[in-house]
Design an enzyme around this catalytic site. Structure first.
Site, PDB file in Angstrom:
ATOM      1  N   ASP A 165     -11.904  24.763  54.720  1.00 51.48           N
ATOM      2  CA  ASP A 165     -12.730  25.929  54.962  1.00 51.48           C
ATOM      3  C   ASP A 165     -13.764  25.965  53.833  1.00 51.48           C
ATOM      4  OD1 ASP A 165     -13.594  28.508  55.814  1.00 51.48           O
ATOM      5  OD2 ASP A 165     -12.311  29.376  54.250  1.00 51.48           O
ATOM      6  N   ASP A 188     -16.204  29.049  52.563  1.00 53.22           N
ATOM      7  CA  ASP A 188     -16.238  30.237  51.693  1.00 53.22           C
ATOM      8  C   ASP A 188     -14.826  30.674  51.291  1.00 53.22           C
ATOM      9  OD1 ASP A 188     -18.960  30.087  52.220  1.00 53.22           O
ATOM     10  OD2 ASP A 188     -18.842  31.504  53.890  1.00 53.22           O
ATOM     11  N   THR A 223     -16.368  25.348  59.207  1.00 51.98           N
ATOM     12  CA  THR A 223     -16.713  26.687  58.737  1.00 51.98           C
ATOM     13  C   THR A 223     -17.366  27.576  59.797  1.00 51.98           C
ATOM     14  OG1 THR A 223     -17.981  27.884  57.031  1.00 51.98           O
ATOM     15  CG2 THR A 223     -18.893  25.785  57.729  1.00 51.98           C
ATOM     16  N   GLN A 275     -19.976  30.376  60.467  1.00 51.53           N
ATOM     17  CA  GLN A 275     -21.128  30.974  59.779  1.00 51.53           C
ATOM     18  C   GLN A 275     -21.853  31.943  60.719  1.00 51.53           C
ATOM     19  OE1 GLN A 275     -21.664  30.968  56.625  1.00 51.53           O
ATOM     20  NE2 GLN A 275     -20.121  29.434  56.100  1.00 51.53           N
ATOM     21  N   ARG A 283     -15.555  28.882  67.238  1.00 56.34           N
ATOM     22  CA  ARG A 283     -15.303  29.842  66.160  1.00 56.34           C
ATOM     23  C   ARG A 283     -13.800  29.960  65.869  1.00 56.34           C
ATOM     24  NH1 ARG A 283     -17.240  34.173  63.216  1.00 56.34           N
ATOM     25  NH2 ARG A 283     -15.875  35.995  63.229  1.00 56.34           N
TER      26      ARG A 283
HETATM   27 MG   LIG Z   1     -12.833  31.413  53.967  1.00 46.60          MG
END
Ligand SMILES: [Mg+2]
Length: 420
Positions: A245, A247, A287, A289, A348
């Site tokens: 992942d 962030d 990820t 976003q 997602r």
């Molecule tokens: Mg995260």
């Protein structure tokens, strides 16, 4: 298909260490040249030699080599001699630099080349020294848009897609070369073809291809063999991966912040990626976003920030094998949102779509792979894909899912998985 192995170089960077041509470098009992004879069909090979060509020819004669040996009287650089192959107008020509340790699926590369109707296909991959490699920029269809030679500005930002020293050409393309003149493969052929709008595609692959032309890289390759990153025997084996992942795992996540800067790395990210890059595991970013769908940033800004991230990682001699992102978001009705990205997609997280995309492209054994994340959606996506979920940097969630070990960050997980 013709195969051309270019082994005319002087091997200047290795000279202190060995006076022999690079193609004689030894890996255990096997020399580079033996490996080429093993992976390619002997009689299809054309060796183009220069420096110490006679020694190499003698070696090949002793091996009862059935292909062709050409010793250049006058050095023509990496491309000059290729002009002579122009006459095989209907044939594909595989060109490989004679200083790389590799074993790759030739059929798969050729299939890509034919499917794209490509004039030139470049074998590309991220490496740990992009700053001194030729790099390319590609579109979503892997068509090469730009070629950046090593001699470029210091502040250059791009993906880490380095040319690996393996190329497929339609032989008609050699008409771009001049006869009997010293020329460079990148400058006088590939860049020229891009400028003249020939079809140039990049074949992204995670197969093992490493140039061993400096002492450091040679010793690293010897280590890779020990770590089974490169294996002389196993063909078409499935890959294993550590999905990551973004962030909260690689970079700090700012709550209530519209878009987290992916270059705001946590400490130890470089050392953990180094460990992963040197192991058998691929490193693949997965990820969400939604800032794109919400209209906080554009898709091209997101891609630019990922190029910046790869550039920053590259400067620290590490890389991500690939980046998969989901720009979508399901809930409609917000000011400034981008309608085409507002949808219920299958990529997602917590859905496993991006993991499956990566699995298909890189032939990944999901059961033997890991997903390192910091949220419940990472956990659920990993579970849905059949990948082992690892939660880091989130004590509460670690307890909730009853994960046996607690990991403060990616580094502590990498250390526990990859010994050495
Ligand atoms: Mg995260």
């Amino acid at each position: 298909m013709k195969i051309i192995i270019l082994a005319g170089g002087k091997g200047t960077r290795l000279q202190k260490f060995s006076k022999k041509p690079k193609i004689f470098l030894k890996f255990g009992k096997t020399r580079l040249i033996d490996l080429y004879l093993k992976i390619f069909n002997n009689k299809d090979i054309n060796f183009i030699l220069g420096n110490k060509g006679k020694d190499i020819k003698k070696y090949l004669d002793n091996k009862k080599f059935k292909g062709k040996v050409i010793i250049e009287e006058k050095p023509l650089g990496t491309a000059g001699y290729l002009k002579n192959f122009q006459k095989f107008s209907t044939e594909d020509v595989l060109v490989i630099m004679g200083d790389i340790l590799t074993k790759f699926n030739i059929k798969k590369f050729l299939k890509f080349h034919k499917k794209k109707k490509s004039d030139i296909s470049l074998f590309v991959h991220p490496n740990n020294h992009p700053y001194d490699s030729d790099l390319v920029d590609v579109n979503a269809n892997n068509k090469v848009l730009r070629f950046y030679s090593k001699e470029r500005k210091k502040d250059h930002v791009s993906d880490n897609l380095a040319t690996a020293g393996i190329y497929l050409f339609k032989s008609k393309i050699f008409k771009l070369l001049k006869k009997n003149k010293k020329q460079d493969l990148s400058k006088n052929l590939i860049q020229k073809a891009i400028k003249k709008n020939f079809l140039v595609y990049a074949y992204k692959s995670a197969e093992y291809v490493k140039d061993v032309g400096t002492p450091e890289r040679y010793f690293q390759a010897i280590k890779d063999i020990k770590n089974k990153k490169f294996n002389f025997s196993n063909k078409n084996k499935k890959n294993v991966a550590i999905f990551l992942d973004r962030d909260g795992v690689l970079n700090k996540e700012k709550k209530n912040f519209r878009y987290s800067n992916p270059c705001n790395f946590y400490p130890k990210v470089f050392s953990s990626l180094k460990k992963i890059n040197q192991s058998k595991y691929l490193s693949i970013l997965i990820t969400n976003q939604p800032a794109v769908a919400k209209g906080f940033i554009t898709k091209s800004y997101l891609e630019y920030s990922h190029k910046k991230m790869q550039t920053e990682l590259g400067k620290n001699n590490v890389y991500l094998n690939d980046i998969f992102y989901c720009p979508h978001h399901p809930d409609k009705g917000f000011k400034g949102e981008i309608k085409k990205f507002k949808k219920n997609c299958s990529c997602r997280k917590p859905k496993p779509g991006m993991i499956f995309q990566a699995q298909k492209y890189y032939n990944i054994d999901l059961n033997k792979s890991y997903f390192v994340g910091n949220s419940i959606d990472d956990y659920k996506a990993a579970k849905a894909a059949g990948v082992k979920p690892i939660i880091v940097n989130n004590l509460e969630l670690t307890k909730k899912i009853k994960q046996k070990k607690t990991f403060a960050n990616l580094g502590s997980f990498a250390n526990s998985l990859i010994k050495k």
